[in-house]
Structure formats: C-alpha cells, structure tokens
Design an enzyme around this catalytic site. Structure first.
Site, PDB file in Angstrom:
ATOM      1  N   HIS A 302       0.843  -1.190   0.000  1.00 51.17           N
ATOM      2  CA  HIS A 302       0.000   0.000   0.000  1.00 51.17           C
ATOM      3  C   HIS A 302       0.884   1.247   0.000  1.00 51.17           C
ATOM      4  CE1 HIS A 302      -3.319  -2.552   2.038  1.00 51.17           C
ATOM      5  NE2 HIS A 302      -3.716  -2.271   0.804  1.00 51.17           N
ATOM      6  N   TYR A 478       4.213  -0.463   4.916  1.00 51.44           N
ATOM      7  CA  TYR A 478       4.875  -1.676   5.421  1.00 51.44           C
ATOM      8  C   TYR A 478       3.999  -2.916   5.263  1.00 51.44           C
ATOM      9  CZ  TYR A 478       7.392   2.160   7.647  1.00 51.44           C
ATOM     10  OH  TYR A 478       8.066   3.332   7.879  1.00 51.44           O
ATOM     11  N   HIS A 479       3.087  -2.894   4.287  1.00 47.24           N
ATOM     12  CA  HIS A 479       2.171  -4.020   4.046  1.00 47.24           C
ATOM     13  C   HIS A 479       2.655  -4.817   2.837  1.00 47.24           C
ATOM     14  CE1 HIS A 479      -1.161  -1.329   6.001  1.00 47.24           C
ATOM     15  NE2 HIS A 479      -0.290  -1.782   6.877  1.00 47.24           N
ATOM     16  N   LEU A 480       3.737  -5.549   2.994  1.00 47.64           N
ATOM     17  CA  LEU A 480       4.389  -6.218   1.876  1.00 47.64           C
ATOM     18  C   LEU A 480       3.805  -7.613   1.681  1.00 47.64           C
ATOM     19  CD1 LEU A 480       8.092  -5.290   2.750  1.00 47.64           C
ATOM     20  CD2 LEU A 480       6.300  -3.866   1.721  1.00 47.64           C
TER      21      LEU A 480
END
Length: 549
Positions: A302, A478-480
């Site tokens: 994101h 940090y939504h990998l």
C-alpha cells in the site's frame, strides 16, 4: 536432541507473526519436534512492549531489517525505507498495532483465482480462532477465546472526535465494528494492546509455549539455504546472524520445512537456494535446482499519501503532549496502567470509504487520522508545531513489482521494487482518497481547531499538482505481500498451491504474507495470522476449521 546432524520433524524459518502461530500449533502435538530459526534477537528491547515505543524500534537495526525500495519515477526518484521486524514476533513487535481483517471479497477473490478453501467463509473460523475480542463484536463474527487480545481505544482527544464529526457530517456513517464484514464507515481503530502493553505474536503465541520440551527456538540464526535432495526439501543451512565468520550449521526436517520469513526474506531465501527464475539465479551465480519464475514476483504494498494541518494557538496535540512535563505526566499515567498516549496506536481514527464518494460502492480507500503533526519527509516523527495528520491509500493496488536477490550471500540486501503507481488504474483511486481526506480536514467540524494546511499547502490544488505531491511525498505502509503467490499449477507465476506446498517440491511449504495472491483491503497482520492458523491445520492433516469447531 543435539547430534552431528540435528533433526526435527518440522523446521520453521522465521519467528514473525506466522512463525509464532505455527510454532504454537504444531508443538501442541507432543509426539513431534519443532525447531524455529529466527534471524533476530529475543524481544527484550523495552520499547517493543511500550506501544508508543514503535518510533524507537522502527529505526533500530538491532530489531529490524532496514530495507529500502529502489528509486522510481513514481516516488520522485526516492528510495523508500520499508522496514520489517527482525526479532521474536517479527513485524508484530514493531508495527502500528492495528487489527484489521479487510473485506470478505478480498478472500473470495483469492478463491476465485483457483485457491480452494480460501474464501471468506472458509477463513472466518481461523480469524475467530486467533482473536480474543475485548469489546463490542457480533457472536460468530468475532472471536472470544483466542490468544490475541483485540481491544478498543481508551485514550481520546478532542481533535479525533472533531475529525469523526467531520466524516459523519460528510455522509460517512459511524461504524461500531469495521471487522464485522461490513467495513464502510468511520470510527476508532481496534488495537493489539492490553493493559497498556503491546501484544505481539511472540507474546500471544510463542512465549506461553516456550517451555514445551518438543519446541526449540533459536535466535540470531540466519537461514542461508533450503537444502534439497532431488525434489524434496530436507533441511536448512543457517549461520549465526551476528557472526558472518561462524561456521554454517545444518538442521534437518524429517517431515517439512516451513518458510515464514516474511515477504522479502522468504523470496530471497528461495532464490539463493536455487528455487526461482532461472535468469535471476544465473545472474547471482546460483545453480538452478528448481525453476519457478514467480518467486519474487507479484510484490505489492500500500502506498500512502498524507496531509498535515496546523493547530490553532492553544490547541494541544500529541506534539505538546510528547514533550517536557506533559510527557512526564503521560509516563506516570502509563506506569499506573491508566489511559495515556504511551498506550495508543500511531493511527487513532479510520475512514473506510469509496474514493469516488459513492456510498453504494464498497470502500476502495483507507484513511487514517492522528491528532499530531508529523514532520515533512520523516515517517512518524512529530513536528515542532502542533497539528494533525491524515493519510489515505488505495485498498487493492494493481501495481506490482519484485524482490530479487542481488547475491548468493544472504547478508546482502535484495533489490526491492513495489513499482508504486505504475498501473494507471491506481491513480484515480488514490487521487479520490486524497481529495476525500483533504475535504474532511477542511470541514467546519474540525476547522474550529485548525489553522491552515502545511502539507501539501494551499498552492497544490489541481490533479497534476496532487500527482506530483503524491510522487514526492508518498510512502510505504509496510504491508508487503505476494512474492510467493498462491495459485493453481495452471498459473505459471504461482509459487505455492492451495495447501501452501511449493509447486513441484515435496516437504516445503510457505506460510506468511508472501503467499497472498492479491492485496487485502486492510493492514496485513490479521490475515497473516489466519493464514498461519490454516497452515497449521494443513500441516497436521486436520480437517479445515468450521464455524461449528
């Protein structure tokens, strides 16, 4: 248990969110042995356990992977820090403490891609198994018996209340439970905080079972390669993480190796083990042991853009409360386990809505609000002046990129490129979210407290200017996800099947956010826990969880 060649039934790589759940569930069976290899240290850093301490751990290489993305045109030529946790609990020990499941159609979309058993109805029992909801929640939708406490905000600020009032006045309803399956609306975030302390996956799932005789957790153990014998994974070669000169060690798996190292490290480990795209493996000098072109592809994140408003004189925001005597008072309240800023998540208020402002359409953007102003170019660093910050990002970005090992040496950071905003379909949604959040900040309900826009500023108005601002100032959430995509064998870019077994190999599964075939409309932590719960059932050969279970 030690021998010349150590053996366990299961070897898990990574003690992050998924690894902690798997360690707990698999070691429930006293007849099997489980070894967990974690590259980072134990979670003894005190800032891990203080919710507001995340700003200290986020920049601490002692407990994080300080990864950065490749500079691209759509990030204004900037490399963006995309930190991940590197300690017991993984990113759950350093994240923003938000619990967010997303929308049912996220998971239904996974099932429609040919992944049997991964629809919302299939996965809901695993969400229920994981959580212990403290507060409002519908029976059968929210779990009450799980190990992870999910609590409501208990510290409130007038600026947050005013922002909620702005949203309601704009036609956005207040939603008492955005995790109910109906996400649209405004309200306070649910958090992973209990009695003023962070509850990481390590604290909820791993620490309570560390004394099991059949479970061994090794920290400072960096996996170097998955060991194959023919087309079967038989173990892991690893090295002491803080001593590159130490001799490598081997731990063998009688039954399975399970990779739960996270979206970046799982892909990189597969590649340096000879499992991945042949061309890339040739470039880094690794023999191709099993060609899988999708390893490291489908990488998504994101991309968030924020707005900052100044507060009027006399209005106290987090900026003042985080300094001097005010901070001392907050620390005292926290020590007494009273509501305080030290026991809050960085994002206080959520808005899930449609960027085109269509109340009949499902939300396609997530907006966050904090009663404090962050400095320009510094993620989560409070500015010198009082104010508020609000950001927005697209739920399901179509843009995707890659994670590629640069070297056969796992101590060399890989190339990380989410290709933010490279798909033209992403721009209208992001711009809609930016206009939505800006409109809410300029409404009279909160305007009584605010004194003008500092970022991006009143001069930035047209779509071209907003695009330029997004490129120059947007950042990761940090939504990998996605680098070991789940999909049927007919999908040439799928890495694992719907049992999470790596296509074409025996004895090797992946269970972490890297298996997500598409982004969820949420922060990724809650879904990662549910993935691990389902993975544990599949590894143990148990029937899928059901609502009756």
């Amino acid at each position: 248990m030690a021998s010349d060649v150590e053996q366990f039934d299961y070897v898990i790589v990574g003690a992050g969110a998924a690894g902690c759940v798997l360690a707990n569930r698999l070691s429930e069976d006293a007849s099997v042995t489980v070894c967990v290899l974690e590259s980072g240290p134990p979670d003894r850093n005190p800032f891990i356990h203080i919710p507001a301490g995340f700003i200290k751990t986020l920049f601490d290489p002692g407990v994080t992977w300080q990864f950065k993305t490749e500079p691209t045109q759509n990030t204004g030529g900037r490399a963006i820090a995309t930190t991940q946790g590197r300690t017991l609990g993984g990113s759950s020990s350093i994240n923003g403490l938000i619990y967010n499941r997303g929308q049912p159609d996220d998971l239904n979309g996974w099932a429609q891609r040919g992944n049997r058993g991964w629809g919302y109805a299939d996965m809901l029992p695993y969400f229920l198994r994981t959580e212990r909801r403290i507060g409002f929640g519908e029976a059968g939708i929210r779990g009450r018996e799980g190990k992870l406490p999910v609590t409501d905000m208990d510290w409130f600020h007038p600026l947050s209340e005013a922002f909620i009032a702005s949203a309601i006045a704009a036609g956005i309803p207040r939603n008492p439970d955005y995790n109910s399956g109906d996400q649209a609306g405004v309200g306070y975030y649910q958090r992973l905080i209990e009695k003023g302390r962070r509850v990481s996956a390590a604290r909820a799932f791993l620490k309570p079972v560390m004394d099991r005789r059949n479970l061994e957790v090794r920290t400072h153990a960096r996996a170097e390669a998955v060991l194959l014998e023919g087309k079967r994974a038989v173990g892991i070669r690893y090295r002491h993480d803080v001593d590159r000169g130490a001799a490598p060690r081997v731990v063998r798996a009688r039954r399975e190796v399970i990779l739960s190292a996270g979206t970046v490290n799982t892909a990189r480990l597969l590649q340096v083990s000879g499992i991945g795209p042949a061309e890339l493996l040739g470039e880094i000098g690794v023999p191709v042991l099993h060609e899988l072109p999708g390893v490291g592809a489908n990488f998504r994140d994101h991309y968030a853009v924020r707005f900052v408003m100044r507060a009027k004189p006399g209005v106290k925001s987090l900026n003042e409360l985080s300094r001097g005597l005010n901070l001392g008072a907050q620390i005292a309240r926290w020590a007494l386990r009273k509501p305080s800023i030290l026991a809050t998540s960085p994002s206080h208020v959520h808005v899930f809505w449609n960027g085109a402002n269509d109340p009949k359409a499902p939300p396609d953007v997530q907006c966050v609000f904090t009663p404090g102003s962050y400095a320009e170019g510094k993620v989560y660093v409070l500015d010198d002046y009082p104010g508020v910050t609000a950001g927005a990002w697209q739920h399901r970005p179509q843009s995707h990129g890659h994670v590629k090992a640069r070297s056969a040496d796992v101590f060399v950071d890989p190339s990380i490129n989410p290709n933010y905003l490279s798909d033209p379909l992403d721009w209208p949604v992001l711009l809609g979210g930016m206009k939505l959040i800006r409109g809410l900040l300029h409404r009279p309900e909160i305007g009584a407290y605010l004194d003008g826009e500092s970022l991006p500023g009143d001069a930035v108005q047209g779509e071209d200017e907003l695009r330029d601002y997004a490129r120059r100032n947007g950042s990761t959430t940090y939504h990998l996800i996605g680098t070991a995509k789940m999909g049927p064998a007919s999908d040439p870019m799928a890495v694992v099947d719907d049992t999470l077994c790596v296509h074409g190999l025996a004895g090797l599964r992946v269970a972490d956010a890297s298996i997500m075939p598409a982004m969820v409309s949420a922060n990724t932590y809650a879904t990662t826990l549910a993935i691990a719960e389902k993975a544990a059932d599949m590894v143990r050969g148990r029937a899928p969880a059901s609502m009756a279970a």
